[in-house]
Design an enzyme around this catalytic site. Structure first.
Site, PDB file in Angstrom:
ATOM      1  N   GLY A 130       0.810  -1.200   0.000  1.00 19.89           N
ATOM      2  CA  GLY A 130       0.000   0.000   0.000  1.00 19.89           C
ATOM      3  C   GLY A 130       0.846   1.253   0.000  1.00 19.89           C
ATOM      4  O   GLY A 130       0.364   2.354   0.233  1.00 19.89           O
ATOM      5  N   GLU A 185       4.927  -6.905   0.511  1.00 16.96           N
ATOM      6  CA  GLU A 185       4.567  -7.370  -0.831  1.00 16.96           C
ATOM      7  C   GLU A 185       4.122  -6.201  -1.698  1.00 16.96           C
ATOM      8  O   GLU A 185       2.964  -6.119  -2.096  1.00 16.96           O
ATOM      9  CB  GLU A 185       3.479  -8.441  -0.732  1.00 16.96           C
ATOM     10  N   PRO A 186       5.044  -5.315  -2.011  1.00 11.37           N
ATOM     11  CA  PRO A 186       4.682  -4.149  -2.816  1.00 11.37           C
ATOM     12  C   PRO A 186       4.565  -4.473  -4.304  1.00 11.37           C
ATOM     13  O   PRO A 186       5.330  -5.277  -4.836  1.00 11.37           O
ATOM     14  CB  PRO A 186       5.861  -3.194  -2.582  1.00 11.37           C
ATOM     15  N   TYR A 219     -10.736   3.928 -11.822  1.00 14.82           N
ATOM     16  CA  TYR A 219     -10.490   4.451 -10.475  1.00 14.82           C
ATOM     17  C   TYR A 219     -10.473   5.980 -10.434  1.00 14.82           C
ATOM     18  O   TYR A 219     -10.259   6.552  -9.371  1.00 14.82           O
ATOM     19  CB  TYR A 219      -9.107   3.995  -9.963  1.00 14.82           C
ATOM     20  N   CYS A 260     -15.512   2.975 -28.172  1.00 15.57           N
ATOM     21  CA  CYS A 260     -16.793   3.590 -28.478  1.00 15.57           C
ATOM     22  C   CYS A 260     -17.711   3.671 -27.260  1.00 15.57           C
ATOM     23  O   CYS A 260     -18.775   3.053 -27.205  1.00 15.57           O
ATOM     24  CB  CYS A 260     -17.443   2.885 -29.650  1.00 15.57           C
ATOM     25  N   TYR A 301      -0.552  -1.949 -12.714  1.00 18.29           N
ATOM     26  CA  TYR A 301      -1.987  -2.054 -13.006  1.00 18.29           C
ATOM     27  C   TYR A 301      -2.365  -1.379 -14.317  1.00 18.29           C
ATOM     28  O   TYR A 301      -3.442  -0.814 -14.451  1.00 18.29           O
ATOM     29  CB  TYR A 301      -2.822  -1.500 -11.833  1.00 18.29           C
TER      30      TYR A 301
HETATM   31  C1  LIG Z   1      -2.490  -6.091  -4.737  1.00 19.38           C
HETATM   32  C2  LIG Z   1      -1.835  -6.614  -3.554  1.00 19.38           C
HETATM   33  C3  LIG Z   1      -0.604  -6.095  -3.140  1.00 19.38           C
HETATM   34  C4  LIG Z   1       0.106  -4.962  -3.841  1.00 19.38           C
HETATM   35  O1  LIG Z   1      -0.462  -3.713  -3.593  1.00 19.38           O
HETATM   36  P1  LIG Z   1       0.252  -2.389  -4.143  1.00 19.38           P
HETATM   37  O2  LIG Z   1      -0.642  -1.287  -3.771  1.00 19.38           O
HETATM   38  O3  LIG Z   1       0.415  -2.533  -5.622  1.00 19.38           O
HETATM   39  O4  LIG Z   1       1.587  -2.304  -3.511  1.00 19.38           O
HETATM   40  C5  LIG Z   1      -0.027  -6.660  -2.035  1.00 19.38           C
HETATM   41  N1  LIG Z   1      -0.613  -7.681  -1.377  1.00 19.38           N
HETATM   42  C6  LIG Z   1      -1.789  -8.207  -1.743  1.00 19.38           C
HETATM   43  C7  LIG Z   1      -2.367  -9.328  -0.987  1.00 19.38           C
HETATM   44  C8  LIG Z   1      -2.441  -7.692  -2.840  1.00 19.38           C
HETATM   45  O5  LIG Z   1      -3.611  -8.222  -3.203  1.00 19.38           O
END
Ligand SMILES: *Cc1c(COP(=O)(O)O)cnc(C)c1O
Length: 418
Positions: free
Chosen positions: A225, A266-267, A309, A335, A363
């Protein structure tokens, strides 16, 4: 400190658009490497740190291989992403499977491949633990912390479909006791776009409190996040400050817990967003009574974030970077309403100019589709001053290859359609 990065020049990008055609995604390997190093550097005081790149942000195999070469693991949300990771050379133990709402069957398939399993549902936890008490799993906790830039991407709140509520910890403990399964990790992912480090640290405290109740942990996973700037003046997550504060707190916790745990992140966006440039060509400039539209050879089928978004991507005219600035609304060829940016100040656009969307790494391609029967774009990796094609542009075959045609001329089929 991480050394200053050379940003790709407009001429280099323009050359790629000429050589590979448009539309084309271009990723700067050096930027990805820089972000990876920035993150690991911020947490250098933690003995065991694991970065698991979130594959869903950008899942090209060459990108996965690049991150693998840097020492990253991966975070996956589908069995196909697990397979992509294995194809890219990750060992099963470098992969964590963090799906939401998938079947027990899919989780078992991933477990069979030997990857780390993260479960976010009590019912699945109980079924998995009953059938496979010897396979340790991580659990995804929902700390009910509202953090995020947009209500679509805040996943920690009370009505979220993600994670097991902290209020259900007694139920988790009951399942663990009954099934004799092992919990090896605690995880949270509170949502994209964390602006406030204090909010993040607050959620972390909830995670530490939860972690104390599980005796066999190997790691604590703080999800992601991290916010990156999408336009001038945007606030980005202060990784260095977060690193300092969370590392200290984590090290203290490990002492308290009596074991050196791994701190995992987990970025997705943080690692790849700013590396990406999406190059498109202007088909036409169309003047209406109130607006000047720049109509490009792409649409939300290639980059859906603005329409989906309301996301902002800076758009620059790399064919005329020093031209007089004028106001344009940049629109796609799909379209239906297909707006990339309204009333943007851009250097004067002529038909045929190449525009560049910034922050197009995360994304963007991974959410592209064939809507309007368009081909998905090519992808290019800029690595050590050289352009490598890492995905070919689609062709008409890709549009038709899985379609099965019915022959309406034969008698049998005639009977069928009647
Ligand atoms: C999508 C996701 C992320 C990555 O989020 P980012 O905002 O791209 O860093 C990390 N962990 C999980 C479980 C996700 O679903």
């Amino acid at each position: 400190m991480v050394k200053n990065l050379k940003i790709m020049t407009e001429n280099q990008l323009l050359k790629i658009a000429q050589d590979f055609g448009s539309p084309v995604y271009v990723y700067d390997a050096e930027k990805i490497e820089g972000q990876y190093k920035r993150l690991t550097n911020a947490f250098k005081d933690v003995k065991s740190l694991k970065i698991n790149y979130a594959v869903k942000a950008l899942s090209n195999i060459s990108i996965l291989k690049l991150l693998h070469s840097l020492g990253s693991g991966i975070d996956t949300v589908s069995i196909q992403e697990v397979q992509l990771g294995l194809t890219a050379g990750y060992k099963p133990e470098q992969i964590i499977f963090t799906p939401n709402g998938v079947s027990l069957d899919e989780i078992e398939k991933a477990a069979k491949l030997g990857v780390k399993i993260n479960i976010d549902n009590l019912s699945i936890l109980e079924q998995f633990g009953t059938k496979h008490p010897d396979i340790p799993v991580c659990i995804r906790i929902n700390p009910h912390v509202m953090a995020g830039g947009n209500s679509n991407i805040s996943v920690g709140h009370i009505d979220s479909k993600f994670g097991i509520s902290i209020h259900q910890i007694p139920h988790i403990l009951r399942i663990v006791e009954n099934t004799k399964m092992t919990i090896n990790g605690i995880h949270m992912h509170t949502g994209s776009d964390i602006l406030d480090i204090e909010v993040f640290l607050y959620a972390s405290e909830i995670l530490f409190k939860t972690a104390k109740q599980f005796k066999n942990l190997d790691f604590i996973d703080f999800g992601s996040g991290f916010k990156v700037p999408y336009k001038a003046g945007d606030i980005e997550t202060n990784i260095e400050e977060l690193g300092k504060k969370l590392s200290k707190r984590f090290n203290d916790f490990c002492k308290e817990y009596g074991k050196e745990l791994t701190l995992a992140f987990e970025p997705g966006k943080f690692l790849v967003s700013e590396s990406g440039n999406f190059l498109v060509q202007v088909n036409a400039v169309k003047q209406t009574t109130s607006t000047v539209f720049a109509q490009i050879d792409s649409g939300f089928n290639h980059l859906i974030r603005p329409m989906f978004y309301g996301s902002h991507h800076d758009i620059i005219n790399i064919s005329n970077p020093r031209g007089k600035e004028r106001f344009y609304t940049v629109v796609g060829y799909i379209c239906e309403t297909d707006t990339f940016g309204s009333n943007r100040r851009i250097n004067e656009i002529s038909e045929g100019d190449v525009l560049c969307f910034k922050n197009a790494g995360a994304y963007c391609f991974s959410m592209a589709s064939n809507y309007n029967s368009r081909y998905r774009p090519a992808e290019v990796l800029w690595y050590k001053n050289q352009a490598y094609l890492i995905r070919k542009r689609e062709t008409f075959d890709d549009i038709t290859k899985n379609q099965v045609e019915v022959d309406f001329s034969s008698k049998k089929e005639k009977a069928l359609v009647k």
